[in-house]
Design a protein around this motif. Sequence first.
Motif, mmCIF file in Angstrom:
data_model
loop_
_atom_site.group_PDB
_atom_site.id
_atom_site.type_symbol
_atom_site.label_atom_id
_atom_site.label_comp_id
_atom_site.label_asym_id
_atom_site.label_seq_id
_atom_site.Cartn_x
_atom_site.Cartn_y
_atom_site.Cartn_z
ATOM 1 N N TYR A 152 -5.581 8.168 4.424
ATOM 2 C CA TYR A 152 -6.611 7.138 4.569
ATOM 3 C C TYR A 152 -7.446 7.032 3.279
ATOM 4 O O TYR A 152 -7.665 5.936 2.742
ATOM 5 N N ILE A 153 -7.869 8.178 2.758
ATOM 6 C CA ILE A 153 -8.713 8.162 1.545
ATOM 7 C C ILE A 153 -7.938 7.569 0.366
ATOM 8 O O ILE A 153 -8.463 6.738 -0.389
ATOM 9 N N ASP A 154 -6.662 7.973 0.240
ATOM 10 C CA ASP A 154 -5.852 7.421 -0.857
ATOM 11 C C ASP A 154 -5.652 5.920 -0.695
ATOM 12 O O ASP A 154 -5.638 5.174 -1.678
ATOM 13 N N SER A 155 -5.495 5.474 0.541
ATOM 14 C CA SER A 155 -5.288 4.032 0.771
ATOM 15 C C SER A 155 -6.528 3.239 0.377
ATOM 16 O O SER A 155 -6.430 2.164 -0.219
ATOM 17 N N SER A 168 3.006 11.242 1.077
ATOM 18 C CA SER A 168 3.317 9.953 0.468
ATOM 19 C C SER A 168 3.914 8.965 1.459
ATOM 20 O O SER A 168 4.110 7.816 1.122
ATOM 21 N N THR A 169 4.201 9.406 2.663
ATOM 22 C CA THR A 169 4.624 8.436 3.676
ATOM 23 C C THR A 169 3.539 8.385 4.743
ATOM 24 O O THR A 169 2.851 9.372 4.989
ATOM 25 N N PRO A 170 3.380 7.223 5.386
ATOM 26 C CA PRO A 170 2.299 7.122 6.371
ATOM 27 C C PRO A 170 2.499 8.128 7.500
ATOM 28 O O PRO A 170 3.620 8.294 7.986
ATOM 29 N N PRO A 171 1.433 8.796 7.916
ATOM 30 C CA PRO A 171 1.572 9.853 8.924
ATOM 31 C C PRO A 171 2.018 9.310 10.271
ATOM 32 O O PRO A 171 2.583 10.041 11.054
ATOM 33 N N ASN A 212 0.836 -1.203 0.000
ATOM 34 C CA ASN A 212 0.000 0.000 0.000
ATOM 35 C C ASN A 212 0.874 1.257 0.000
ATOM 36 O O ASN A 212 0.650 2.192 -0.786
ATOM 37 N N GLY A 213 1.906 1.253 0.857
ATOM 38 C CA GLY A 213 2.806 2.406 0.930
ATOM 39 C C GLY A 213 3.518 2.652 -0.391
ATOM 40 O O GLY A 213 3.599 3.789 -0.876
ATOM 41 N N VAL A 214 3.981 1.554 -1.005
ATOM 42 C CA VAL A 214 4.688 1.672 -2.299
ATOM 43 C C VAL A 214 3.744 2.261 -3.344
ATOM 44 O O VAL A 214 4.106 3.160 -4.113
#
Lengths: 179, 528
Positions: free
Chosen positions: B43-46, B2-5, A161-163
């Motif tokens: 969250y929305i992008d994920s 682009s990196t998890p918060p 997911n991160g990638v």
Amino acid sequence: MVMDQEERTLNFVRLLMRHQQEIYAYVLTLVPHVHDADDLFQEGLAIMWRKFDQFKPGTSFAAWGIQIMRYQILEYRRRLARSRRSMMEDSLFETLLDHVPAVQDELAIRIEALRKCVALLNDRAKRILKMRYEHNTSVEKIASYLNLSRRHVYHLLGQINGVLLRCMRRTLAQEGHLT
Amino acid sequence: MSTPPFPEMDELLQRLLDGQVLPEEAQRLWKAVQEDPKVRDYYIDSMLACAVVRRSSIVTGELSESDLIRAISDLRDVGGRRYGWRVYAVVAAVILACLVLAVASLIRPSVPKGPAVGRLAGVYEARWAGSHPGPDGAFCVGSYDLREGLATIELDRGTCLFLEAPCRIDLKGLNEVVLRHGRLVAMVPPEARGFRVRTATALITDLGTEFGVLTHQDGSTEAHVLKGRVQVALEAKGSARQVSLVVSEGSAAIVDAAGRTVRGGLAARPDHFVLALPQGPIDKTGNLGKKLNLADIVGGGNGLGTGALDRGIDLGTGQVFKGPATKIRWARQNVFWRTPYLAGVDCVFIPSRAPGPVVISSTGLTFPGCPRTLGSYFGGPTNSGKFFDLPSGRSHIVRLNGITFGTSVHPALTLHPNAGITFDLDQIRYAHPDMKLDRFTAVCGIPKDLPQTPFSSADVWILLDGEVCCHLHFPRERHVLEDVDVPIPSRARFLTLVATCPRRADYSWILFGDPYLRAASDQVEAGH
């Protein structure tokens, strides 16, 4: 008459193929549980199909579908509240309702970028996604096949997911959609 | 963003989607989503990423119109359950009819009738079910079912058809063949221009060309143009709608399972088809003379068929296991196991990503050029033609050149990367003193009638006493088949087979079909 029905089916299928990801993303954001989201999407599709005569050609199919899904989701939350199952709080739900989907065009661009990024994943990541999402293999089973713990598989899915999100941002920036 | 918060947000979201979060974790997440716009956007992008993968095509093959139409058909039935019994009755009747037809065809196989339109030009291990070509090789108008091997039919106007088992056709005449199931290649000379291949969903018409056609079980059809051009049209089935596409050399088109759409612009895949009958080791030696089956030795046998099928050597323990393996494992170090309990096998090993020599024999020989790998492995070398497909969770019996491998007639040694096995030729010579080992022959490749699984590229190395004498490269997603023919000097002691995947990949079904040590031909003559 039969031809009309065939044409109707084809039109519906074509529009759905083009916009299903936008509609499903809407459902999943507000109902972040894949099985419930799948059920809701399925029920919503049945309603969209029944009401397809009300759809005005030339208008946004995704927006129309999302409207229908919205009612389904609200009904789902009412059912959930009655059964006292835990769910996202109302205030957060309303915040998300305001933000998703902000702009349809932007959503389509993001989806296109993500599609490109999925294609760029390495074999192993694709294989894990294929197991998880095409074959609906449970995380337990994937963990057993790969001889990993369940937690590790979730970690890998999280990494993927991160990638994907990093790749999406990069792609959008390269194409001038992000400043 | 682009990196998890926050750390582990990616993992937490994945568990959330499965309903696997603790209440306090959910609370923490929702609080962050509510309060921090960056977390909310992430969250929305994920969720969008998950939606794209789940409702998509790139990983899994396009979710076709027919799938959706089927889904809609199911939706139409909602609320119509009172008609359910009729559906069951119809299904039962269809199954019964199929059974009756199947039994009838077994009792009285259909015989092609009508004029001869061509002749059998060549076969390779062919086995037909039902009707056969005539004794003089004549092909009449009618149905043919090739169950094993390959066959070439030359029609009277010069069109050449290559069939690869399993393949069912109805030969309609000089100008048309119906492909019911399987794959074929048509080579059409100018005088036969206009030759047609019909399938359940498509009509492919020659415009001066060589082309391959394959049908899938769901009814979809692929047409690959190897030379010239073809026209691909939807099989109309009474509809007035005419949809067609001209496909040129090097391109391919796909007609979906419902026969409603034709999609072009794809690259042709010559590796999906057999374009000539193999002149491989089996034919060259004519199966004469003594030969020792290396797969049988891996199965605990003496090379003459006494070993157990589906038995292999577990690379994780060095011990015997029953295949096919169903789990991928990883080795952090290069692994080496001696196998004294198996006569003829010196050792097995895993080349990993760890630095240091890859030892390939009990005497300490190494393979200095062995590439670093992920260190992953899938069981170990096995006397089997079966592979376990991880995504679908099913075993598959493999075919190469239309032949089922992993049988007593056509043994197979599966060697899924990353793995190596060394045979002790001296031990084998000792056990078979009447045999002068002359060469190692096999076919090696990745079977092509497989589930739609993303395969990695792979390399196969064959070494004699630590020296590489054969290197084969199998590109990613390409189904290449190679003949292996390695002369064995009389002094050579160790024969090593190694299969590796490049560093970031680890899934490729490498198989040695008919892996034989063969005796010198003059000795065969003397033996007779």
